[in-house]
Design a protein around this motif. Structure first.
Motif, PDB file in Angstrom:
ATOM      1  N   TYR A  92      13.134  -4.789 -18.466  1.00  0.00           N
ATOM      2  CA  TYR A  92      12.104  -6.028 -18.021  1.00  0.00           C
ATOM      3  C   TYR A  92      11.020  -4.892 -17.203  1.00  0.00           C
ATOM      4  O   TYR A  92      11.417  -4.033 -16.457  1.00  0.00           O
TER       5      TYR A  92
ATOM      6  N   TRP B 117      12.192  -4.956 -22.560  1.00  0.00           N
ATOM      7  CA  TRP B 117      11.777  -6.622 -22.422  1.00  0.00           C
ATOM      8  C   TRP B 117       9.937  -6.907 -21.562  1.00  0.00           C
ATOM      9  O   TRP B 117      10.452  -7.136 -20.661  1.00  0.00           O
TER      10      TRP B 117
ATOM     11  N   ASN C 276      10.843  -6.900 -27.323  1.00  0.00           N
ATOM     12  CA  ASN C 276      11.072  -8.901 -27.762  1.00  0.00           C
ATOM     13  C   ASN C 276       9.260  -8.595 -28.036  1.00  0.00           C
ATOM     14  O   ASN C 276       8.510  -7.616 -28.992  1.00  0.00           O
TER      15      ASN C 276
END
Length: 464
Positions: free
Chosen positions: A180, A226, A260
């Motif tokens: 992330y 992410w 994503n």
């Protein structure tokens, strides 16, 4: 003349071989192509198969916000960005005057962080991939970022490369690793300057965001990126398409990496490898694009909170029901936990993760590498959700019928139809009713004899 023919033949073979190596053979070899930095080209990239097959992952929110561990991981913004009274009172009552957010940094110690233990827990939970916050909107990096001097986990607090250590432990166990990364940082001076300039300048992007993304990819070779923190600016400000073109064409993870959809304003649910759309998103029907539901065991926060109470904790049944529904609708399920500042995953989070793992140990056949069936929820009852794998259909029952007979309207039986419950031996008796459809007599057992306490899976073979 004979040698001329042989030479010509060898030449043609070499030419054909070179062409095949460049373009791939027709027997499943990868056909290489170059992606251009525009969404039409980037969105045409096929999603690497491992991600759809994985189905279940664990999300980890861990950073300096884990030190105050109060309110949420947006602590700094609520305190200094919005000046919320409750946050200002919390600081006034618990910390000395003049205490800054940066003063929390040395207290982010990760004293008890054991990446091997974390990886064992995540594997026992049945997770096939793990996504760690490398940097949240506060800007603190969990790796020695070369462009985050004195605000990273090597210089301050743990004095460790948290991203690298967890990645090493996960890969020992053949688990996929996602990173992330927040594009923005709330209070970075260069980001504030770009914002003041109406995002017509890109001082922050060129000196902070992009160098970090390239560093993460080259250093850790993640299976998944992410992205987050995109909402204030268009993708053109972030240079997102240029980065993704490099990622897909030339990066060390170009063939495997998945991303994503959070790469700029209006990208969410429109552009990217898989769609998050929004936090805790669950569609009402089968989408036409691969998606993921990300949610948190603590319903009120993604980061750890010391003031967490049981009322905010998702139950085992809620979690497994969401997992089943997400997979039935073609999605993945990413379940978040927030470790303490010391690197402890508190027992209630461990318990919930292990409950999912226990359920998957019996019912994983209906989840991993499954595909949506022609019907996702049964017409007779929305408490039954379907998945499929090859010719087999799985009906996952979220509520037990009072009379012990399950009615399924969707499957069409044949002369070879058989029904089994995963975790039990033998076939279940069934009959066909012209009105109610397939009637299945469920096992008459003591509750302790059933393989799971809820979300029972029926395997249907020989149905259409």
């Amino acid at each position: 003349m004979r040698w001329q023919v042989v030479g010509l033949t060898l030449f043609l073979l070499l030419v054909l071989g070179a062409a095949k190596s460049r373009h791939g053979s027709r027997r499943g070899h990868r056909t290489y192509r170059r992606y251009t930095p525009d969404w039409t080209s980037l969105d045409a990239r096929p999603l690497p198969a491992w991600y759809d097959e994985a189905k279940f992952g664990v999300f980890v929110h861990w950073g300096v916000y884990s030190v105050p561990a109060w309110g949420s991981e947006w602590f700094w913004w609520h305190w200094k960005g919005e000046h919320q009274v409750l946050y200002e009172l919390f600081m006034r009552n618990n910390y000395p005057p003049g205490f800054s957010y940066a003063d929390f940094g040395p207290q982010f110690t990760a004293t008890f962080f054991d990446p091997e233990h974390w990886a064992d827990l995540f594997r026992a939970a049945g997770a096939r991939y793990v996504v760690l916050t490398t940097k949240h909107h506060e800007g603190f990096t969990n790796w020695p970022s070369p462009v985050s001097w004195n605000w990273n986990s090597q210089d301050v607090g743990p004095h460790r490369d948290l991203v690298g250590e967890l990645g090493t432990a996960l890969r020992k166990r053949n688990m996929s690793y996602g990173l992330y990364h927040s594009l923005l940082e709330w209070f970075h001076p260069l980001y504030l300057l770009d914002k003041k300039n109406g995002f017509k300048t890109q001082y922050f992007v060129s000196s902070k965001t992009m160098p970090e993304l390239y560093d993460l990819v080259n250093r850790y070779k993640p299976d998944l990126i992410w992205s987050d923190g995109e909402w204030e600016c268009p993708d053109t400000y972030w240079n997102s398409t240029n980065f993704l073109a490099w990622l897909y064409n030339d990066s060390p993870v170009k063939d495997r990496v998945v991303v994503n959809d959070r790469w700029g304003q209006n990208c969410s649910c429109h552009h990217g490898g898989f769609y998050n759309c929004q936090d805790k998103y669950m569609p009402g029907s089968l989408p036409n694009h691969k998606w993921e539901m990300c949610t948190s065991i603590d319903k009120s926060s993604w980061g750890y909170r010391r003031n967490m109470v049981m009322a905010s904790i998702a139950s085992e049944e809620e979690i497994i029901s969401e997992l089943v529904q997400a997979v039935s609708l073609g999605g993945n399920y990413l379940l978040n936990i927030g470790p303490t500042k010391d690197g402890v995953i508190v027992p209630i989070f461990q318990e919930r993760l292990l409950a999912v793992g226990n359920w998957l140990s019996i019912n994983g056949e209906a989840i991993y590498a499954s595909k949506p069936w022609r019907v996702q929820a049964d017409k007779n009852s929305t408490s039954v959700w379907y998945t499929s794998k090859g010719p087999d259909v799985y009906a996952i029952l979220l509520q037990w019928p009072e009379n012990g007979v399950l009615s399924l309207a969707s499957p069409t039986t044949t002369s070879t139809t058989e029904v089994k419950m995963l975790g039990l031996k033998g076939n279940l008796k069934w009959s066909k009713d012209p009105v109610q459809g397939l009637l299945i007599s469920l096992p008459l057992l003591a509750p302790s004899d059933f393989p799971v306490k809820y979300a029972w899976t029926l395997k249907l073979t020989g149905v259409e």
